[in-house]
Scaffold this motif. Structure first.
Motif, PDB file in Angstrom:
ATOM      1  N   HIS A  52       1.339  -1.272   0.726  1.00 14.37           N
ATOM      2  CA  HIS A  52       0.248   0.389  -0.283  1.00 14.37           C
ATOM      3  C   HIS A  52       1.053   1.433  -0.210  1.00 14.37           C
ATOM      4  O   HIS A  52       1.392   1.680   0.838  1.00 14.37           O
ATOM      5  N   ARG A  95      -2.501   3.625  -3.576  1.00 15.55           N
ATOM      6  CA  ARG A  95      -2.315   3.124  -4.418  1.00 15.55           C
ATOM      7  C   ARG A  95      -1.677   1.218  -4.353  1.00 15.55           C
ATOM      8  O   ARG A  95      -0.746   1.388  -3.138  1.00 15.55           O
ATOM      9  N   THR A  96      -2.337   0.823  -4.058  1.00 18.68           N
ATOM     10  CA  THR A  96      -1.855  -0.944  -4.407  1.00 18.68           C
ATOM     11  C   THR A  96      -1.431  -1.422  -5.189  1.00 18.68           C
ATOM     12  O   THR A  96      -1.606  -1.819  -6.237  1.00 18.68           O
ATOM     13  N   ASP A 156       2.896  -3.719 -13.107  1.00 16.15           N
ATOM     14  CA  ASP A 156       2.197  -2.572 -12.795  1.00 16.15           C
ATOM     15  C   ASP A 156       3.298  -0.886 -13.436  1.00 16.15           C
ATOM     16  O   ASP A 156       3.021  -0.397 -11.869  1.00 16.15           O
ATOM     17  N   ARG A 200       2.774   2.464 -13.856  1.00 17.42           N
ATOM     18  CA  ARG A 200       2.207   3.890 -14.696  1.00 17.42           C
ATOM     19  C   ARG A 200       2.719   5.033 -14.762  1.00 17.42           C
ATOM     20  O   ARG A 200       4.192   5.223 -14.078  1.00 17.42           O
ATOM     21  N   GLU A 204       3.393   8.033 -11.582  1.00 19.32           N
ATOM     22  CA  GLU A 204       3.120   7.343 -10.538  1.00 19.32           C
ATOM     23  C   GLU A 204       4.340   6.458  -9.459  1.00 19.32           C
ATOM     24  O   GLU A 204       5.703   5.942 -10.692  1.00 19.32           O
TER      25      GLU A 204
END
Length: 163
Positions: free
Chosen positions: A124, A129-130, A139, A141, A144
């Motif tokens: 977390h 955001r997780t 993952d 992005r 981020e």
């Protein structure tokens, strides 16, 4: 009356609809009851691993711990963050021209975290955001914070003892 071993349902084909505690004698202490859909026993974690957190340039890492020993910008459920250290940056492009004792610089935006967790755990991060432990490298992005696993090589070592 059935006794549960480590909280496991002795009849997994039957759903647990209620739990009733009846002390035989004296006091009864219940330390916790929970339910979930983990792939394996949630109290059994994997060996220590490392991840690299790449933060946006405008955000700096806060290394202070709260009253529970947790970082404010990264936490993990079903696990524990063990340590956090800035990534060391060596002058790779000018390596041949540097002096031999040149110390690396600590990166302000890349932090190495050591952790131990269950395979179903999730990180977390700040900004709500997780990221699942199993989806670490999938993952990313733009703009981020990104977590990337650091693969540690496992190699067998043969020791020869000579007297």
């Amino acid at each position: 009356m059935d006794e549960f071993c480590l909280g496991e349902n002795p009849h997994p084909e039957k759903a647990v609809r209620a739990i009733r505690f009846e002390p035989v004698s004296g006091r009864l202490i219940i330390s916790g009851v929970s339910a979930g859909n983990a792939r394996s026993m949630p109290l059994v974690w994997e060996k220590r691993k490392k991840v690299l957190l790449r933060m946006p340039p405008e955000v700096s890492f806060d290394s202070t711990l709260d009253e529970h020993g947790l970082f404010s910008q990264i936490e993990i459920d079903l696990g524990q963050v063990i340590s956090a250290t800035p990534q060391l940056v060596y002058p790779i492009e000018h390596w041949e021209k540097t002096r031999q004792n040149l110390q690396p610089e600590a990166s302000p935006t890349e932090i190495v975290f050591e952790y131990s967790a269950h395979p179903d755990a999730c990180f977390h991060l700040f900004g709500n955001r997780t990221i699942s432990v199993t989806d670490l490298d999938n993952d990313a992005r733009q703009g981020e914070p990104v977590l990337q696993s650091i693969h540690t090589p496992n190699q067998s070592v043969i020791l020869r003892v000579v007297e």
